[in-house]
Write a protein that holds these residues in place. Sequence first.
Motif, PDB file in Angstrom:
ATOM      1  N   CYS A   1       0.830  -1.201   0.000  1.00 45.46           N
ATOM      2  CA  CYS A   1       0.000   0.000   0.000  1.00 45.46           C
ATOM      3  C   CYS A   1       0.864   1.250   0.000  1.00 45.46           C
ATOM      4  O   CYS A   1       2.028   1.210   0.383  1.00 45.46           O
ATOM      5  N   LEU A   2       0.279   2.340  -0.430  1.00 46.99           N
ATOM      6  CA  LEU A   2       0.896   3.650  -0.297  1.00 46.99           C
ATOM      7  C   LEU A   2       0.190   4.355   0.853  1.00 46.99           C
ATOM      8  O   LEU A   2      -1.030   4.429   0.896  1.00 46.99           O
ATOM      9  N   VAL A   3       0.975   4.874   1.790  1.00 45.16           N
ATOM     10  CA  VAL A   3       0.445   5.485   2.999  1.00 45.16           C
ATOM     11  C   VAL A   3       0.835   6.952   3.021  1.00 45.16           C
ATOM     12  O   VAL A   3       1.991   7.292   2.764  1.00 45.16           O
ATOM     13  N   LEU A   4      -0.124   7.837   3.316  1.00 46.40           N
ATOM     14  CA  LEU A   4       0.172   9.254   3.501  1.00 46.40           C
ATOM     15  C   LEU A   4       0.574   9.467   4.943  1.00 46.40           C
ATOM     16  O   LEU A   4      -0.074   8.981   5.864  1.00 46.40           O
ATOM     17  N   SER A   5       1.660  10.228   5.154  1.00 48.42           N
ATOM     18  CA  SER A   5       2.156  10.441   6.509  1.00 48.42           C
ATOM     19  C   SER A   5       2.715  11.847   6.650  1.00 48.42           C
ATOM     20  O   SER A   5       3.230  12.422   5.701  1.00 48.42           O
ATOM     21  N   LYS A   6       2.625  12.386   7.870  1.00 43.23           N
ATOM     22  CA  LYS A   6       3.249  13.680   8.156  1.00 43.23           C
ATOM     23  C   LYS A   6       4.737  13.502   8.454  1.00 43.23           C
ATOM     24  O   LYS A   6       5.470  14.470   8.499  1.00 43.23           O
ATOM     25  N   LYS A   7       5.169  12.266   8.668  1.00 36.42           N
ATOM     26  CA  LYS A   7       6.576  11.971   8.971  1.00 36.42           C
ATOM     27  C   LYS A   7       7.176  11.201   7.803  1.00 36.42           C
ATOM     28  O   LYS A   7       6.494  10.442   7.136  1.00 36.42           O
ATOM     29  N   PRO A   8       8.501  11.360   7.559  1.00 40.61           N
ATOM     30  CA  PRO A   8       9.127  10.683   6.420  1.00 40.61           C
ATOM     31  C   PRO A   8       9.230   9.174   6.578  1.00 40.61           C
ATOM     32  O   PRO A   8       9.490   8.464   5.621  1.00 40.61           O
ATOM     33  N   GLN A   9       9.002   8.657   7.786  1.00 40.30           N
ATOM     34  CA  GLN A   9       9.126   7.230   8.032  1.00 40.30           C
ATOM     35  C   GLN A   9       8.089   6.821   9.066  1.00 40.30           C
ATOM     36  O   GLN A   9       7.819   7.562  10.012  1.00 40.30           O
ATOM     37  N   ILE A  10       7.500   5.663   8.895  1.00 40.39           N
ATOM     38  CA  ILE A  10       6.549   5.150   9.874  1.00 40.39           C
ATOM     39  C   ILE A  10       7.323   4.342  10.910  1.00 40.39           C
ATOM     40  O   ILE A  10       8.146   3.496  10.560  1.00 40.39           O
ATOM     41  N   ALA A  11       7.056   4.623  12.170  1.00 42.50           N
ATOM     42  CA  ALA A  11       7.785   3.960  13.253  1.00 42.50           C
ATOM     43  C   ALA A  11       7.546   2.454  13.228  1.00 42.50           C
ATOM     44  O   ALA A  11       6.445   1.992  12.932  1.00 42.50           O
ATOM     45  N   ASP A  12       8.578   1.697  13.536  1.00 42.13           N
ATOM     46  CA  ASP A  12       8.468   0.243  13.623  1.00 42.13           C
ATOM     47  C   ASP A  12       7.713  -0.092  14.907  1.00 42.13           C
ATOM     48  O   ASP A  12       8.095   0.342  15.985  1.00 42.13           O
ATOM     49  N   ARG A  13       6.637  -0.853  14.803  1.00 41.13           N
ATOM     50  CA  ARG A  13       5.794  -1.159  15.952  1.00 41.13           C
ATOM     51  C   ARG A  13       6.021  -2.567  16.485  1.00 41.13           C
ATOM     52  O   ARG A  13       5.216  -3.069  17.241  1.00 41.13           O
ATOM     53  N   ILE A  14       7.143  -3.196  16.154  1.00 37.02           N
ATOM     54  CA  ILE A  14       7.373  -4.575  16.595  1.00 37.02           C
ATOM     55  C   ILE A  14       7.410  -4.672  18.123  1.00 37.02           C
ATOM     56  O   ILE A  14       6.938  -5.646  18.696  1.00 37.02           O
ATOM     57  N   GLY A  15       7.925  -3.636  18.799  1.00 38.40           N
ATOM     58  CA  GLY A  15       7.956  -3.637  20.263  1.00 38.40           C
ATOM     59  C   GLY A  15       6.558  -3.698  20.854  1.00 38.40           C
ATOM     60  O   GLY A  15       6.296  -4.437  21.806  1.00 38.40           O
ATOM     61  N   GLU A  16       5.636  -2.912  20.284  1.00 37.71           N
ATOM     62  CA  GLU A  16       4.251  -2.916  20.752  1.00 37.71           C
ATOM     63  C   GLU A  16       3.604  -4.280  20.525  1.00 37.71           C
ATOM     64  O   GLU A  16       2.891  -4.789  21.392  1.00 37.71           O
ATOM     65  N   LEU A  17       3.859  -4.881  19.367  1.00 41.20           N
ATOM     66  CA  LEU A  17       3.278  -6.184  19.063  1.00 41.20           C
ATOM     67  C   LEU A  17       3.820  -7.263  19.991  1.00 41.20           C
ATOM     68  O   LEU A  17       3.077  -8.116  20.475  1.00 41.20           O
ATOM     69  N   THR A  18       5.124  -7.232  20.263  1.00 38.42           N
ATOM     70  CA  THR A  18       5.746  -8.208  21.156  1.00 38.42           C
ATOM     71  C   THR A  18       5.190  -8.069  22.569  1.00 38.42           C
ATOM     72  O   THR A  18       4.882  -9.059  23.226  1.00 38.42           O
ATOM     73  N   GLU A  19       5.030  -6.830  23.025  1.00 38.55           N
ATOM     74  CA  GLU A  19       4.501  -6.587  24.364  1.00 38.55           C
ATOM     75  C   GLU A  19       3.064  -7.113  24.482  1.00 38.55           C
ATOM     76  O   GLU A  19       2.714  -7.756  25.466  1.00 38.55           O
ATOM     77  N   ALA A  20       2.242  -6.878  23.468  1.00 39.19           N
ATOM     78  CA  ALA A  20       0.863  -7.371  23.484  1.00 39.19           C
ATOM     79  C   ALA A  20       0.839  -8.895  23.487  1.00 39.19           C
ATOM     80  O   ALA A  20       0.068  -9.516  24.227  1.00 39.19           O
ATOM     81  N   TRP A  21       1.699  -9.526  22.697  1.00 40.18           N
ATOM     82  CA  TRP A  21       1.748 -10.978  22.634  1.00 40.18           C
ATOM     83  C   TRP A  21       2.189 -11.551  23.972  1.00 40.18           C
ATOM     84  O   TRP A  21       1.599 -12.514  24.469  1.00 40.18           O
ATOM     85  N   ASN A  22       3.215 -10.939  24.593  1.00 38.40           N
ATOM     86  CA  ASN A  22       3.700 -11.421  25.885  1.00 38.40           C
ATOM     87  C   ASN A  22       2.631 -11.309  26.963  1.00 38.40           C
ATOM     88  O   ASN A  22       2.484 -12.205  27.793  1.00 38.40           O
ATOM     89  N   SER A  23       1.854 -10.213  26.962  1.00 33.95           N
ATOM     90  CA  SER A  23       0.813 -10.061  27.973  1.00 33.95           C
ATOM     91  C   SER A  23      -0.303 -11.089  27.760  1.00 33.95           C
ATOM     92  O   SER A  23      -0.883 -11.587  28.716  1.00 33.95           O
ATOM     93  N   GLU A  24      -0.601 -11.428  26.508  1.00 33.72           N
ATOM     94  CA  GLU A  24      -1.588 -12.479  26.226  1.00 33.72           C
ATOM     95  C   GLU A  24      -1.090 -13.823  26.740  1.00 33.72           C
ATOM     96  O   GLU A  24      -1.853 -14.600  27.315  1.00 33.72           O
ATOM     97  N   GLN A  25       0.198 -14.101  26.527  1.00 35.21           N
ATOM     98  CA  GLN A  25       0.780 -15.375  26.972  1.00 35.21           C
ATOM     99  C   GLN A  25       0.739 -15.468  28.496  1.00 35.21           C
ATOM    100  O   GLN A  25       0.415 -16.504  29.049  1.00 35.21           O
TER     101      GLN A  25
END
Length: 75
Positions: free
Chosen positions: A44-68
Amino acid sequence: MRILIEEWDGDGAIRIPDEALQELELDVGDSLYLIEEFVGNTRCLVLSKKPQIADRIGELTEAWNSEQRGSLEDK
């Protein structure tokens, strides 16, 4: 939101609807970046106010760990 590519002086052009500009809190003269990203398996092409979209792997890992932890506490 779906945006149509139009022709403008022989080139492709994207007209951003007012409601999209309002949602992004943008005004005429503001900078906007067009970033290629994958949403699931779709490129996809994403419109953003920032030149790069932050990597959210930390958020995903934290959510997965709390589920576990929750499922271990249930046992």
